[in-house]
Design a protein around this motif. Structure first.
Motif, PDB file in Angstrom:
ATOM      1  N   ASP A  57     -30.218   0.555  -8.271  1.00  0.00           N
ATOM      2  CA  ASP A  57     -29.396  -0.297  -9.127  1.00  0.00           C
ATOM      3  C   ASP A  57     -29.315   0.238 -10.555  1.00  0.00           C
ATOM      4  OD1 ASP A  57     -28.918  -2.181  -7.044  1.00  0.00           O
ATOM      5  OD2 ASP A  57     -30.942  -2.962  -7.350  1.00  0.00           O
ATOM      6  N   GLU A  58     -29.747   1.495 -10.737  1.00  0.00           N
ATOM      7  CA  GLU A  58     -29.709   2.195 -12.032  1.00  0.00           C
ATOM      8  C   GLU A  58     -30.666   1.607 -13.066  1.00  0.00           C
ATOM      9  OE1 GLU A  58     -28.082   5.116 -12.354  1.00  0.00           O
ATOM     10  OE2 GLU A  58     -27.462   4.863 -10.265  1.00  0.00           O
ATOM     11  N   LYS A  59     -31.700   0.904 -12.617  1.00  0.00           N
ATOM     12  CA  LYS A  59     -32.720   0.376 -13.515  1.00  0.00           C
ATOM     13  C   LYS A  59     -33.901   1.331 -13.541  1.00  0.00           C
ATOM     14  CE  LYS A  59     -31.554  -4.415 -12.535  1.00  0.00           C
ATOM     15  NZ  LYS A  59     -31.960  -5.609 -11.795  1.00  0.00           N
ATOM     16  N   VAL A  60     -34.466   1.538 -14.721  1.00  0.00           N
ATOM     17  CA  VAL A  60     -35.644   2.395 -14.844  1.00  0.00           C
ATOM     18  C   VAL A  60     -36.875   1.564 -14.511  1.00  0.00           C
ATOM     19  CG1 VAL A  60     -37.048   3.787 -16.419  1.00  0.00           C
ATOM     20  CG2 VAL A  60     -34.545   3.881 -16.547  1.00  0.00           C
ATOM     21  N   VAL A  61     -37.679   2.094 -13.609  1.00  0.00           N
ATOM     22  CA  VAL A  61     -38.914   1.440 -13.179  1.00  0.00           C
ATOM     23  C   VAL A  61     -40.063   2.323 -13.631  1.00  0.00           C
ATOM     24  CG1 VAL A  61     -40.256   0.650 -11.192  1.00  0.00           C
ATOM     25  CG2 VAL A  61     -37.752   0.495 -11.158  1.00  0.00           C
ATOM     26  N   LYS A  62     -40.910   1.802 -14.514  1.00  0.00           N
ATOM     27  CA  LYS A  62     -42.055   2.563 -15.013  1.00  0.00           C
ATOM     28  C   LYS A  62     -43.314   2.103 -14.295  1.00  0.00           C
ATOM     29  CE  LYS A  62     -40.101   3.459 -19.510  1.00  0.00           C
ATOM     30  NZ  LYS A  62     -40.281   3.492 -20.930  1.00  0.00           N
ATOM     31  N   VAL A  63     -44.136   3.065 -13.898  1.00  0.00           N
ATOM     32  CA  VAL A  63     -45.403   2.752 -13.253  1.00  0.00           C
ATOM     33  C   VAL A  63     -46.379   2.281 -14.322  1.00  0.00           C
ATOM     34  CG1 VAL A  63     -47.357   3.703 -11.964  1.00  0.00           C
ATOM     35  CG2 VAL A  63     -45.012   4.346 -11.355  1.00  0.00           C
ATOM     36  N   ASP A  64     -46.885   1.072 -14.143  1.00  0.00           N
ATOM     37  CA  ASP A  64     -47.847   0.476 -15.064  1.00  0.00           C
ATOM     38  C   ASP A  64     -49.242   0.965 -14.671  1.00  0.00           C
ATOM     39  OD1 ASP A  64     -49.638  -1.133 -16.458  1.00  0.00           O
ATOM     40  OD2 ASP A  64     -48.511  -2.982 -16.108  1.00  0.00           O
ATOM     41  N   PRO A  65     -49.922   1.725 -15.536  1.00  0.00           N
ATOM     42  CA  PRO A  65     -51.234   2.267 -15.169  1.00  0.00           C
ATOM     43  C   PRO A  65     -52.289   1.184 -14.946  1.00  0.00           C
ATOM     44  CG  PRO A  65     -50.765   2.710 -17.473  1.00  0.00           C
ATOM     45  CD  PRO A  65     -49.527   2.110 -16.879  1.00  0.00           C
ATOM     46  N   ASN A  66     -52.043  -0.037 -15.402  1.00  0.00           N
ATOM     47  CA  ASN A  66     -53.012  -1.123 -15.243  1.00  0.00           C
ATOM     48  C   ASN A  66     -52.788  -1.948 -13.985  1.00  0.00           C
ATOM     49  OD1 ASN A  66     -54.407  -0.516 -17.678  1.00  0.00           O
ATOM     50  ND2 ASN A  66     -52.643  -1.343 -18.764  1.00  0.00           N
ATOM     51  N   LYS A  67     -51.791  -1.563 -13.201  1.00  0.00           N
ATOM     52  CA  LYS A  67     -51.549  -2.200 -11.907  1.00  0.00           C
ATOM     53  C   LYS A  67     -51.658  -1.137 -10.827  1.00  0.00           C
ATOM     54  CE  LYS A  67     -48.231  -5.823 -13.099  1.00  0.00           C
ATOM     55  NZ  LYS A  67     -46.906  -6.344 -12.737  1.00  0.00           N
ATOM     56  N   LYS A  68     -52.030  -1.559  -9.641  1.00  0.00           N
ATOM     57  CA  LYS A  68     -51.993  -0.634  -8.515  1.00  0.00           C
ATOM     58  C   LYS A  68     -50.549  -0.568  -8.041  1.00  0.00           C
ATOM     59  CE  LYS A  68     -56.788  -1.053  -7.314  1.00  0.00           C
ATOM     60  NZ  LYS A  68     -57.806  -1.358  -6.315  1.00  0.00           N
ATOM     61  N   THR A  69     -50.060   0.648  -7.926  1.00  0.00           N
ATOM     62  CA  THR A  69     -48.673   0.863  -7.514  1.00  0.00           C
ATOM     63  C   THR A  69     -48.649   1.553  -6.160  1.00  0.00           C
ATOM     64  OG1 THR A  69     -47.946   1.048  -9.812  1.00  0.00           O
ATOM     65  CG2 THR A  69     -46.471   1.935  -8.119  1.00  0.00           C
ATOM     66  N   ILE A  70     -47.949   0.929  -5.220  1.00  0.00           N
ATOM     67  CA  ILE A  70     -47.784   1.503  -3.883  1.00  0.00           C
ATOM     68  C   ILE A  70     -46.467   2.268  -3.863  1.00  0.00           C
ATOM     69  CG2 ILE A  70     -47.462   1.002  -1.433  1.00  0.00           C
ATOM     70  CD1 ILE A  70     -49.002  -1.643  -1.913  1.00  0.00           C
ATOM     71  N   LEU A  71     -46.531   3.531  -3.456  1.00  0.00           N
ATOM     72  CA  LEU A  71     -45.339   4.344  -3.237  1.00  0.00           C
ATOM     73  C   LEU A  71     -45.179   4.523  -1.737  1.00  0.00           C
ATOM     74  CD1 LEU A  71     -45.888   7.217  -5.849  1.00  0.00           C
ATOM     75  CD2 LEU A  71     -44.683   5.044  -6.177  1.00  0.00           C
ATOM     76  N   HIS A  72     -44.012   4.185  -1.206  1.00  0.00           N
ATOM     77  CA  HIS A  72     -43.736   4.343   0.225  1.00  0.00           C
ATOM     78  C   HIS A  72     -42.608   5.352   0.384  1.00  0.00           C
ATOM     79  CE1 HIS A  72     -41.796   2.612   4.096  1.00  0.00           C
ATOM     80  NE2 HIS A  72     -42.673   3.546   4.410  1.00  0.00           N
ATOM     81  N   PHE A  73     -42.932   6.526   0.934  1.00  0.00           N
ATOM     82  CA  PHE A  73     -41.940   7.570   1.182  1.00  0.00           C
ATOM     83  C   PHE A  73     -41.356   7.327   2.571  1.00  0.00           C
ATOM     84  CE2 PHE A  73     -44.553   9.312  -2.126  1.00  0.00           C
ATOM     85  CZ  PHE A  73     -43.680  10.056  -2.899  1.00  0.00           C
ATOM     86  N   MET A  74     -40.032   7.102   2.623  1.00  0.00           N
ATOM     87  CA  MET A  74     -39.409   6.680   3.862  1.00  0.00           C
ATOM     88  C   MET A  74     -37.963   7.150   3.928  1.00  0.00           C
ATOM     89  SD  MET A  74     -37.381   4.216   2.261  1.00  0.00           S
ATOM     90  CE  MET A  74     -36.697   3.277   3.589  1.00  0.00           C
ATOM     91  N   ILE A  75     -37.341   6.872   5.080  1.00  0.00           N
ATOM     92  CA  ILE A  75     -35.892   7.049   5.196  1.00  0.00           C
ATOM     93  C   ILE A  75     -35.324   5.721   5.688  1.00  0.00           C
ATOM     94  CG2 ILE A  75     -35.862   9.550   5.492  1.00  0.00           C
ATOM     95  CD1 ILE A  75     -35.697   9.228   8.452  1.00  0.00           C
ATOM     96  N   SER A  76     -34.111   5.415   5.279  1.00  0.00           N
ATOM     97  CA  SER A  76     -33.554   4.097   5.589  1.00  0.00           C
ATOM     98  C   SER A  76     -32.671   4.096   6.821  1.00  0.00           C
ATOM     99  CB  SER A  76     -32.761   3.570   4.395  1.00  0.00           C
ATOM    100  OG  SER A  76     -31.609   4.349   4.174  1.00  0.00           O
ATOM    101  N   THR A  77     -32.321   5.252   7.322  1.00  0.00           N
ATOM    102  CA  THR A  77     -31.438   5.304   8.485  1.00  0.00           C
ATOM    103  C   THR A  77     -32.168   5.919   9.675  1.00  0.00           C
ATOM    104  OG1 THR A  77     -30.564   7.419   7.728  1.00  0.00           O
ATOM    105  CG2 THR A  77     -29.316   5.468   7.119  1.00  0.00           C
ATOM    106  N   GLY A  78     -32.154   5.223  10.778  1.00  0.00           N
ATOM    107  CA  GLY A  78     -32.709   5.762  12.018  1.00  0.00           C
ATOM    108  C   GLY A  78     -34.215   5.902  12.055  1.00  0.00           C
ATOM    109  N   CYS A  79     -34.928   5.105  11.299  1.00  0.00           N
ATOM    110  CA  CYS A  79     -36.392   5.230  11.265  1.00  0.00           C
ATOM    111  C   CYS A  79     -37.036   3.872  11.542  1.00  0.00           C
ATOM    112  CB  CYS A  79     -36.856   5.771   9.914  1.00  0.00           C
ATOM    113  SG  CYS A  79     -38.655   5.959   9.804  1.00  0.00           S
ATOM    114  N   PRO A  80     -37.294   3.571  12.808  1.00  0.00           N
ATOM    115  CA  PRO A  80     -37.909   2.284  13.129  1.00  0.00           C
ATOM    116  C   PRO A  80     -39.288   2.100  12.487  1.00  0.00           C
ATOM    117  CG  PRO A  80     -37.083   3.351  15.122  1.00  0.00           C
ATOM    118  CD  PRO A  80     -36.968   4.342  14.010  1.00  0.00           C
ATOM    119  N   SER A  81     -40.086   3.161  12.412  1.00  0.00           N
ATOM    120  CA  SER A  81     -41.432   3.008  11.838  1.00  0.00           C
ATOM    121  C   SER A  81     -41.365   2.725  10.334  1.00  0.00           C
ATOM    122  CB  SER A  81     -42.289   4.246  12.109  1.00  0.00           C
ATOM    123  OG  SER A  81     -41.807   5.368  11.399  1.00  0.00           O
TER     124      SER A  81
END
Length: 173
Positions: A57-81
């Motif tokens: 959505d063109e919004k900048v998202v900054k990782v806050d070092p004081n929170k735990k941040t989960i990064l999920h590397f995925m694909i949105s098409t054809g990936c049931p898992s």
């Protein structure tokens, strides 16, 4: 009808395997046999300070070092898992001490529209970004879809391929 569903599933598996080999440089089965514990031991520790993303959505998202941040590397098409993993991550979405960011790894097929549909189907209400130049994949040495990483205080504290909810709960305590 069963044949059609089986054919669709087979094509999705072949597509995921092709993606793993051509885009990630690994074998198609690499992500399937690698456990979260093995991934945690082999993950490099990239610099994660001042990490930010521009979401779909063109919004900048900054990782806050004081929170735990989960990064999920995925694909949105054809990936049931990937859809199942995103569904599992919704368990953590309302925790004020945890941030989530999903990173779409296939800039050819992952578009704003496919990701919006994926978000609706999985009820994922967190930011999504597209790794258009594969820089995040390289930075974090991602070799498999459904790689989940947790960053806290500018450090990579967990890396796993398709980790269980209980593994994530342990890391997020």
């Amino acid at each position: 009808m069963k044949r059609a569903a089986l054919l669709v599933l087979l094509l999705a598996v072949i597509g995921i395997g092709y993606f793993a080999v051509t885009k990630l440089g690994g074998s198609a089965g690499a992500g399937v046999v690698k456990t979260s514990e093995q991934a945690s031991k082999t993950a490099e520790n990239p610099t994660v300070s001042n990490l930010s993303f521009t979401d779909i959505d063109e919004k900048v998202v900054k990782v806050d070092p004081n929170k735990k941040t989960i990064l999920h590397f995925m694909i949105s098409t054809g990936c049931p898992s990937c859809a199942v993993m995103a569904g599992n991550l919704t368990k953590f979405a309302d925790n004020p001490n945890i941030d989530l960011v999903s990173i779409a790894m296939d800039p050819v097929n992952d578009t704003k529209e496919t990701i919006q549909e994926f978000r609706e189907n999985t009820q994922a209400k967190w930011p999504f970004t597209i790794d258009k130049d594969q820089s995040l994949i390289q930075k974090f040495n991602v070799t498999s879809i459904d790689t989940v990483m947790i960053i806290y205080q500018n450090k990579l504290i967990f890396s796993g391929v398709y980790p269980s909810i209980s593994e994530l709960e342990n890391e997020l305590k």
